[in-house]
Design an enzyme around this catalytic site. Structure first.
Site, mmCIF file in Angstrom:
data_model
loop_
_atom_site.group_PDB
_atom_site.id
_atom_site.type_symbol
_atom_site.label_atom_id
_atom_site.label_comp_id
_atom_site.label_asym_id
_atom_site.label_seq_id
_atom_site.Cartn_x
_atom_site.Cartn_y
_atom_site.Cartn_z
ATOM 1 C CE1 TYR A 11 -21.239 -30.550 -52.793
ATOM 2 C CE2 TYR A 11 -22.504 -32.502 -53.358
ATOM 3 C CZ TYR A 11 -22.361 -31.129 -53.363
ATOM 4 O OH TYR A 11 -23.336 -30.336 -53.913
ATOM 5 C CB SER A 22 -26.612 -32.296 -53.131
ATOM 6 O OG SER A 22 -26.164 -33.026 -54.254
HETATM 7 P P1 NAD Z 1 -20.996 -21.806 -56.595
HETATM 8 O O1 NAD Z 1 -19.567 -22.203 -56.505
HETATM 9 O O2 NAD Z 1 -21.514 -21.147 -57.816
HETATM 10 O O3 NAD Z 1 -21.399 -20.907 -55.335
HETATM 11 C C1 NAD Z 1 -20.938 -21.190 -54.044
HETATM 12 C C2 NAD Z 1 -21.109 -19.967 -53.177
HETATM 13 O O4 NAD Z 1 -20.612 -20.274 -51.868
HETATM 14 C C3 NAD Z 1 -20.327 -18.749 -53.667
HETATM 15 O O5 NAD Z 1 -21.066 -17.578 -53.412
HETATM 16 C C4 NAD Z 1 -19.076 -18.793 -52.798
HETATM 17 O O6 NAD Z 1 -18.437 -17.523 -52.653
HETATM 18 C C5 NAD Z 1 -19.679 -19.263 -51.496
HETATM 19 N N1 NAD Z 1 -18.702 -19.801 -50.565
HETATM 20 C C6 NAD Z 1 -17.794 -20.785 -50.770
HETATM 21 N N2 NAD Z 1 -17.034 -20.945 -49.669
HETATM 22 C C7 NAD Z 1 -17.483 -20.046 -48.745
HETATM 23 C C8 NAD Z 1 -17.105 -19.729 -47.417
HETATM 24 N N3 NAD Z 1 -16.094 -20.357 -46.797
HETATM 25 N N4 NAD Z 1 -17.782 -18.755 -46.778
HETATM 26 C C9 NAD Z 1 -18.800 -18.079 -47.393
HETATM 27 N N5 NAD Z 1 -19.200 -18.359 -48.652
HETATM 28 C C10 NAD Z 1 -18.540 -19.328 -49.317
HETATM 29 O O7 NAD Z 1 -21.793 -23.167 -56.302
HETATM 30 P P2 NAD Z 1 -23.320 -23.609 -56.527
HETATM 31 O O8 NAD Z 1 -23.314 -24.700 -57.529
HETATM 32 O O9 NAD Z 1 -24.211 -22.462 -56.702
HETATM 33 O O10 NAD Z 1 -23.582 -24.320 -55.116
HETATM 34 C C11 NAD Z 1 -24.393 -23.760 -54.121
HETATM 35 C C12 NAD Z 1 -24.922 -24.887 -53.248
HETATM 36 O O11 NAD Z 1 -25.691 -25.777 -54.047
HETATM 37 C C13 NAD Z 1 -23.832 -25.725 -52.590
HETATM 38 O O12 NAD Z 1 -24.222 -26.075 -51.273
HETATM 39 C C14 NAD Z 1 -23.800 -26.959 -53.463
HETATM 40 O O13 NAD Z 1 -23.328 -28.084 -52.779
HETATM 41 C C15 NAD Z 1 -25.266 -27.097 -53.823
HETATM 42 N N6 NAD Z 1 -25.542 -27.909 -54.985
HETATM 43 C C16 NAD Z 1 -25.025 -27.568 -56.208
HETATM 44 C C17 NAD Z 1 -25.325 -28.376 -57.294
HETATM 45 C C18 NAD Z 1 -24.802 -28.075 -58.664
HETATM 46 O O14 NAD Z 1 -24.914 -28.943 -59.536
HETATM 47 N N7 NAD Z 1 -24.247 -26.908 -58.911
HETATM 48 C C19 NAD Z 1 -26.130 -29.494 -57.133
HETATM 49 C C20 NAD Z 1 -26.635 -29.801 -55.890
HETATM 50 C C21 NAD Z 1 -26.337 -28.996 -54.830
#
Ligand code: NAD
Length: 260
Positions: free
Chosen positions: A155, A142
């Site tokens: 986080y 991130s």
């Molecule tokens: P999201 O909530 O859409 O997806 C998260 C996924 O992780 C889902 O499939 C969920 O079921 C799974 N998950 C959560 N807890 C779990 C567990 N205990 N075991 C197995 N699976 C689990 O979120 P996203 O925004 O797509 O985030 C995905 C990654 O990207 C994360 O690591 C997040 O920190 C990172 N990220 C997101 C953003 C953003 O702005 N959305 C920015 C930077 C980084």
């Protein structure tokens, strides 16, 4: 991307992970998807990916809080497909709260899912990659792996940990044709971002529009969200032979956020 590869993408039933799983399948990889959600919806995702791209797609419901389930998921993928060549450590959760009110269990869960699960999956996948002399590990970090924001201490700590783990691991396997990199997206419009809006409204005393404008997109000079598909395209590139000399890198895709 090289042919006949198998990818495991953690947290790929939603958001960025789902886009990465779809893009890897589109590039010809067999894929193991993972994450929580409605059973029928997950089956629909799995079967449509197979039908659309002509690859094999399996679902594994391993909980990233549980090291044994993570190791079992990698073993099961190796047994089913013969190898795990690409590991995308993507599962992640968020909680927004001041440090002195931060719930202990939320701290522990965020460190376990966003940081330790990456260690456990990597540990399980590396021996096979070393044996075969080829591997790609892509960690979804991130912008918060490079800079901080208030009220996201767990986080930010976990994502800074991913930066250190990525670099250390990359150095260990640098001569074994295995690359280890982290993608550092800014704000991507996914359920993870949508869900933190109410807590941010509370923590900062703002309306929803103010949170979007003055907190979220305030950080991104382009004033636009990154899309999951853009992150996925970078992940696929990192899995290509053209990216063989990119390792230990923190690759920003944040609309200019960390340039400021
Ligand atoms: P999201 O909530 O859409 O997806 C998260 C996924 O992780 C889902 O499939 C969920 O079921 C799974 N998950 C959560 N807890 C779990 C567990 N205990 N075991 C197995 N699976 C689990 O979120 P996203 O925004 O797509 O985030 C995905 C990654 O990207 C994360 O690591 C997040 O920190 C990172 N990220 C997101 C953003 C953003 O702005 N959305 C920015 C930077 C980084």
């Amino acid at each position: 991307m090289p042919q006949d590869k198998t990818a495991v993408v953690t947290g790929s039933t939603s958001g960025i992970g789902l886009a990465i799983a779809r893009a890897l399948a589109g590039a010809g990889a067999n894929v193991v998807i993972n994450g929580f959600g409605d059973k029928a919806e997950i089956e629909q995702i799995r079967s449509s990916m197979e039908a659309e791209h002509g690859v094999s797609v399996a679902y594994d419901g391993a909980n990233m809080l549980k090291p044994q389930e993570i190791a079992d998921m990698i073993r099961a993928a190796e047994e089913r497909f013969g190898s795990v060549d690409i590991l995308v450590n993507n599962a992640g959760i968020q909680h927004v709260s001041p440090v002195d009110e931060f719930p202990d269990d939320k701290w522990d869960e965020i460190i376990a899912i966003n940081l330790s699960a990456t260690f456990h999956a990597t540990k399980a996948a590396l021996p096979g990659m070393k044996r075969r002399g080829w591997g790609r590990i892509v960690n979804t970090a991130s912008a918060h792996a490079l800079v901080a924001s208030p009220f996201k201490s767990a986080y930010v700590a976990a994502k800074h940990g991913i930066a250190g783990f990525t670099k250390s691991c990359a150095l260990e396997v640098a001569q074994q044709k295995i690359t280890v990199n982290a993608i550092c997206p800014g704000y991507v419009w996914t359920p993870l971002v949508e869900r933190q809006i109410p807590d941010t409204m509370k923590a900062r005393g703002m309306t929803e529009d103010e949170v979007k404008r003055d907190v979220i997109l305030a950080a991104q000079p382009t004033k636009e969200f990154v899309t999951p598909e853009q992150v996925a395209a970078l992940a696929v590139f990192l899995c290509s032979d053209a990216a063989a000399q990119i390792t230990g890198a923190m690759l920003s895709m944040d609309g200019g956020w960390t340039a400021a």
